[in-house]
Scaffold this motif. Structure first.
Motif, PDB file in Angstrom:
ATOM      1  N   LEU A 184     -92.788  76.031 110.832  1.00  0.00           N
ATOM      2  CA  LEU A 184     -91.589  75.244 110.566  1.00  0.00           C
ATOM      3  C   LEU A 184     -90.419  75.641 111.444  1.00  0.00           C
ATOM      4  N   GLN A 233     -90.633  73.527 114.807  1.00  0.00           N
ATOM      5  CA  GLN A 233     -90.494  72.078 114.744  1.00  0.00           C
ATOM      6  C   GLN A 233     -89.148  71.674 115.358  1.00  0.00           C
ATOM      7  N   ASN A 270     -84.939  75.067 101.750  1.00  0.00           N
ATOM      8  CA  ASN A 270     -84.339  75.411 103.026  1.00  0.00           C
ATOM      9  C   ASN A 270     -83.371  76.574 102.841  1.00  0.00           C
ATOM     10  N   TYR A 272     -89.942  67.316 103.226  1.00  0.00           N
ATOM     11  CA  TYR A 272     -89.989  67.381 104.678  1.00  0.00           C
ATOM     12  C   TYR A 272     -91.275  66.737 105.170  1.00  0.00           C
ATOM     13  N   TYR A 315     -93.725  66.487 107.955  1.00  0.00           N
ATOM     14  CA  TYR A 315     -94.029  67.276 109.149  1.00  0.00           C
ATOM     15  C   TYR A 315     -94.674  66.448 110.251  1.00  0.00           C
ATOM     16  N   GLN A 368     -91.118  64.646 111.241  1.00  0.00           N
ATOM     17  CA  GLN A 368     -90.093  65.692 111.187  1.00  0.00           C
ATOM     18  C   GLN A 368     -88.771  65.159 110.634  1.00  0.00           C
ATOM     19  N   GLN A 420     -86.243  65.044 107.250  1.00  0.00           N
ATOM     20  CA  GLN A 420     -85.856  65.752 106.040  1.00  0.00           C
ATOM     21  C   GLN A 420     -85.173  64.800 105.078  1.00  0.00           C
TER      22      GLN A 420
END
Length: 257
Positions: free
Chosen positions: A105, A108, A129, A138, A140, A143, A145
């Motif tokens: 993470l 990213q 976070n 999140y 992935y 990417q 949030q």
């Protein structure tokens, strides 16, 4: 330890103690009991190695280079999530504990630092976070949030989630959220260090006490616990499992008379 029954947006009461009925037990040598999946496979951690044992045999996964295992999410037995907090990395495993994918993470595009991570499904994670002290979902893959909570001070003591809800146990209490980013309720707590759940039922526990909470009608019910150490817990649709470091005890809930 007693749980503090202060009020936060909703009215919470403690009902008469509810009993646990012992249905069976089995010995287990493990550093941590991780639970049973929906196919009846047992997961546990021993010396930084994840073990899965069941009808298809025994499978293991290890990666000492990522440091200690922080948490393992077996909600999807075909896509087991292993979170390495020190490496800020999640690893996905298949049903034979072969690695499918790993995601650092910190590398990213958004480069987030995470204190807790579990599976949300559809290429998403529940993550806390550290930089913003907020719970997020999140994605992935793209990417992206989605902020779920307001900033919350303190340490993450536990997190339990499924594809729709997340229960975040912080130093100031237990907070419930849904996947759409809505805060459902909060309960101030004291002395609780574990949270597990299954559908509407949520369990809060310390080494000595355990409480049952219903998500829809959140009233705290103290459970009568046998004199065993509450090291690791799992709540499934049928049973509550308690591991004391040597034995897994399987309980059902009995309604108070």
């Amino acid at each position: 330890m007693r749980i503090a029954l202060l009020l936060s947006f909703l009215f919470f009461t403690t009902l008469s103690a509810q009993q646990l009925k012992l249905e069976g037990s089995e010995t287990l040598k493990a550093d941590r009991f991780l639970g049973y999946d929906t196919y009846g496979n047992l997961f546990y951690e021993l010396e930084s190695v994840i073990h899965k044992t069941g009808p298809l045999g025994e499978f293991v996964f290890r990666d000492y280079g990522l440091g200690p295992i922080h948490s393992v999410d077996i909600i999807n037995p075909l896509n087991v999530l292993v979170f390495y907090q020190d490496a800020n990395t999640v690893v996905f495993l298949d049903n034979r504990l072969n690695e499918i994918e790993r995601i650092n993470l910190g590398t990213q595009a958004l480069a987030i630092n995470v204190d807790a991570a579990t599976n949300t499904g559809n290429n998403r994670l529940w993550v806390f976070n550290v930089d913003t002290q907020q719970l997020e979902t999140y994605n992935y893959r793209n990417q992206r949030q989605t902020i779920v909570s307001q900033p919350t001070a303190g340490e993450v003591l536990g997190m339990s989630s499924d594809f729709n809800y997340c229960y975040l146990l912080m130093e100031d209490g237990l907070h419930a959220f849904n996947v759409y980013g809505s805060a459902l309720w909060s309960i101030p707590t004291q002395g609780m260090n574990q949270v597990v759940h299954q559908k509407r039922n949520v369990i809060l526990a310390s080494e000595e006490q355990i409480y049952l909470l219903n998500r829809e009608q959140p009233e705290l019910i103290q459970l009568e616990v046998p004199e065993i150490r509450l090291k690791d817990l799992q709540l499934t649709q049928e049973f509550l499992y308690i591991y004391d470091g040597d034995t897994i005890y399987r309980f059902t809930l009995t309604q108070p008379k």
